[in-house]
Design an enzyme around this catalytic site. Structure first.
Site, short mmCIF file in Angstrom:
data_model
loop_
_atom_site.label_atom_id
_atom_site.label_comp_id
_atom_site.label_asym_id
_atom_site.label_seq_id
_atom_site.Cartn_x
_atom_site.Cartn_y
_atom_site.Cartn_z
N LYS A 75 -72.61 110.51 18.89
CA LYS A 75 -73.77 110.36 18.00
C LYS A 75 -75.07 110.89 18.60
O LYS A 75 -75.98 111.28 17.86
CB LYS A 75 -73.91 108.89 17.59
CG LYS A 75 -72.73 108.41 16.76
CD LYS A 75 -72.82 106.94 16.40
CE LYS A 75 -71.56 106.50 15.66
NZ LYS A 75 -71.63 105.08 15.26
N ASN A 96 -75.15 109.93 12.69
CA ASN A 96 -73.73 109.74 12.41
C ASN A 96 -73.29 110.43 11.13
O ASN A 96 -72.16 110.27 10.69
CB ASN A 96 -73.36 108.26 12.38
CG ASN A 96 -73.89 107.52 11.16
OD1 ASN A 96 -74.83 107.98 10.51
ND2 ASN A 96 -73.31 106.37 10.87
N GLY A 136 -74.94 97.66 24.70
CA GLY A 136 -74.72 99.05 24.33
C GLY A 136 -75.99 99.74 23.89
O GLY A 136 -76.63 99.31 22.92
N ALA A 137 -76.37 100.79 24.62
CA ALA A 137 -77.59 101.53 24.31
C ALA A 137 -77.29 102.98 23.95
O ALA A 137 -78.11 103.87 24.14
CB ALA A 137 -78.55 101.48 25.50
N GLY A 138 -76.08 103.23 23.42
CA GLY A 138 -75.73 104.57 22.96
C GLY A 138 -76.23 104.81 21.56
O GLY A 138 -77.17 104.16 21.08
N ALA A 140 -74.98 104.20 18.51
CA ALA A 140 -74.92 103.07 17.58
C ALA A 140 -75.90 101.98 17.99
O ALA A 140 -76.57 101.38 17.13
CB ALA A 140 -73.50 102.52 17.52
N ARG A 165 -79.84 104.14 30.64
CA ARG A 165 -79.77 104.29 29.19
C ARG A 165 -80.40 103.09 28.48
O ARG A 165 -81.10 103.25 27.48
CB ARG A 165 -78.32 104.48 28.75
CG ARG A 165 -78.18 105.01 27.35
CD ARG A 165 -76.86 105.68 27.10
NE ARG A 165 -75.75 104.75 27.07
CZ ARG A 165 -74.55 105.06 26.57
NH1 ARG A 165 -74.33 106.28 26.08
NH2 ARG A 165 -73.58 104.18 26.59
#
Length: 269
Positions: A75, A96, A136-138, A140, A165
């Site tokens: 993403k 996305n 989670g820091a990606g 999404a 991140r």
């Protein structure tokens, strides 16, 4: 209604991931295509990370490919393949969904955040005033954090295995919502704990965070959709915590995708 037959005139959409076997979008969006009589099909495409650029470039060069959906872990990288980003995609630096415009340019947007917040609302959960822990820091995680803050979450503490991140997410969103987002090595008391990592796709994955550390009544949400009952959600339910499945986010995205791709009747029914 049965599946719409694929012909030489069928417009093609693809969902890209590495892995992609867990993707639920093909079944749901193809059902929407069939419902409205659109001459279109969404197919899964395994896009290995090392060859992602090749895959995207090839699909964009195909004359009958009108759009792409993007899942883990692409993403962030897919933004480089868009000619224009929506305000949301530009804010969070991830996308996305990409569509081919009439002039051939590619426009990207991100529906993860709005899909997640609408999925919570559909299950009776308002995010206004909530203290949130986000793993989670990606791509999404960025989208979900931004949507939660925009919808009134009081604060978000984010943690990622890549500390740089999570710090980058805090800086990026903290510039828009000062004092409401921090990167943390350990979560304090929260009302909502969210897994926005791929952890849980495989049975051997470690948990994204320890449910034993969460207070009674904490809502535990997982963006992983396959398996439906992830190890995290099973562990949370076993402790008596309320849980929220990943599929709710996708179900709320399907209508958004259909509008984004201008899905309409193209067959006589």
């Amino acid at each position: 209604m049965g599946a719409v037959p694929v012909t030489g005139r069928t417009r093609v959409f693809a969902v890209l991931g590495d892995p992609v076997a867990q993707a639920k979008a093909p079944a749901l969006l193809n059902a929407e295509f069939a419902r409205v009589g659109a001459d279109a099909v969404l197919v899964p495409v395994h896009a290995p990370t090392a060859r992602f650029a090749e895959v995207v470039t090839g699909l964009q060069a195909a004359g009958n490919v009108d759009g792409l959906l993007v899942t883990v872990p692409h993403k962030l990288a897919v933004c480089a393949h868009a000619d224009e980003l929506s305000a949301t995609a530009a804010l969070v630096g991830s996308a996305n969904a990409l569509r081919r415009e009439p002039d051939g340019r590619w426009f990207a947007d991100n529906f993860d955040g709005i899909g997640f917040v609408r999925g919570l609302a559909a299950r009776g959960h308002s995010v206004r005033g909530l203290r949130v822990a986000l793993a989670g820091a990606g791509g999404a995680g960025l989208a979900v954090a931004a949507a939660l803050l925009a919808d009134g979450a009081e604060r978000i503490a984010v943690r990622d295995p890549d500390g740089a991140r999570s710090a980058a997410l805090a800086r990026r969103l903290g510039a828009v919502w000062p004092g409401r987002v921090t990167d943390e090595t350990a979560f304090g008391p929260v009302d909502l704990a969210v897994n926005a990592t791929p952890l849980g796709l495989r049975a051997s994955d470690p948990p994204p965070f320890a449910v034993a550390d969460l207070a009674p009544g904490t809502l535990v949400a997982d963006l992983v959709m396959e398996p439906h009952e992830t190890p995290l959600l099973r562990a949370a339910a076993a402790r008596g915590l309320p849980i929220h499945h990943g599929i709710h986010m996708l179900r709320c995205q399907i209508g958004l995708y259909a509008r984004f791709f201008s899905v309409r009747r193209t067959r006589k029914i």
